[in-house]
Design an enzyme around this catalytic site. Structure first.
Site, PDB file in Angstrom:
ATOM      1  N   GLU A  95       0.855  -1.191   0.000  1.00  0.00           N
ATOM      2  CA  GLU A  95       0.000   0.000   0.000  1.00  0.00           C
ATOM      3  C   GLU A  95       0.891   1.241   0.000  1.00  0.00           C
ATOM      4  OE1 GLU A  95      -2.423   2.618   3.317  1.00  0.00           O
ATOM      5  OE2 GLU A  95      -2.241   0.456   3.622  1.00  0.00           O
ATOM      6  N   LYS A 135     -10.524  -2.618   7.929  1.00  0.00           N
ATOM      7  CA  LYS A 135      -9.237  -2.401   8.586  1.00  0.00           C
ATOM      8  C   LYS A 135      -9.511  -1.911  10.008  1.00  0.00           C
ATOM      9  CE  LYS A 135      -6.860   1.322   7.523  1.00  0.00           C
ATOM     10  NZ  LYS A 135      -5.965   2.274   6.830  1.00  0.00           N
TER      11      LYS A 135
END
Length: 212
Positions: free
Chosen positions: A40, A129
């Site tokens: 990411e 998340k």
């Protein structure tokens, strides 16, 4: 197309935040050599869209590359057009989730409370998340999985090689790892690259041990 199963199988999502764009491909190479295949890059990183596009061209699906800290649908679309295979957000923003799903891209928003977690999932998120995970620790996942067992959770924040197993045992599908893996504040050189590969390998081994 990248699937949630790909992210689950890889287990470790490396987070690159604020890196020198000239070093990102080298960092990706070091991570890949250490067994970390999911990366990411946060949107506040300079020239992030060009970096995502370059990694996608260089590595294809060998490396799963996504955008992080995506706060709105416009930013999500820009990242997707650059080649991002998933969209990470620190919060639940239904329109951002919708944009990711419109283009068939994985959406992983950040949430903490049961209400936020359920709202994100019902808005179409693929995984939630749990952020910042270190505020409550691994047992919090177990508490959440009690009433919400169907929602995939990925703790992020404070993840180390020492607690990967604890989080996985409590129901995580993967973990997001930031500065404990990629410390962009250190000068980048051949020694740091070797150190990153070593850390990546340690996280990969910790994940494999956790899911055996």
């Amino acid at each position: 197309m990248t699937s949630i199963q790909d992210i689950k199988e890889n287990g470790i999502v490396a987070i690159i935040r604020g890196a020198d764009p000239d070093n990102i491909e080298d960092m990706a190479e070091a991570l890949l050599e250490g067994g970390v295949r999911t990366l990411e890059i946060t949107m506040e990183t300079p020239n992030v869209l060009a970096a995502i596009e370059k990694l996608r061209k260089s590595y294809g699906n060998e490396l799963i590359t996504g955008a992080g800290t995506v706060l709105d649908p416009e930013t999500a679309r820009s990242a997707i057009m650059a080649g991002a295979q998933f969209i990470f957000s620190p919060t639940v923003h239904p329109e951002t989730i919708k944009m990711a799903k419109r283009y068939g891209v994985i959406s992983i928003p950040g949430a903490m409370t049961p209400t936020e977690i359920l709202t994100g999932y019902e808005s179409g998120a693929d995984v939630i998340k749990v952020f910042p995970a270190n505020q409550f620790g691994p047992t919090y996942l177990k508490d959440i999985k009690g009433p919400l067992p169907h929602i995939p959770l990925m703790p992020t924040g404070g993840i180390t090689t020492d607690n990967v197993k604890d989080y996985m045992e409590q129901g995580a599908v993967a973990v997001g790892v930031g500065s404990a893996l990629v410390n962009t504040k250190k000068p980048w050189n051949s020694e740091e690259k070797a150190a990153l590969t070593k850390k990546a390998r340690a996280f990969t081994e910790a994940f494999k041990e956790a899911v055996q």
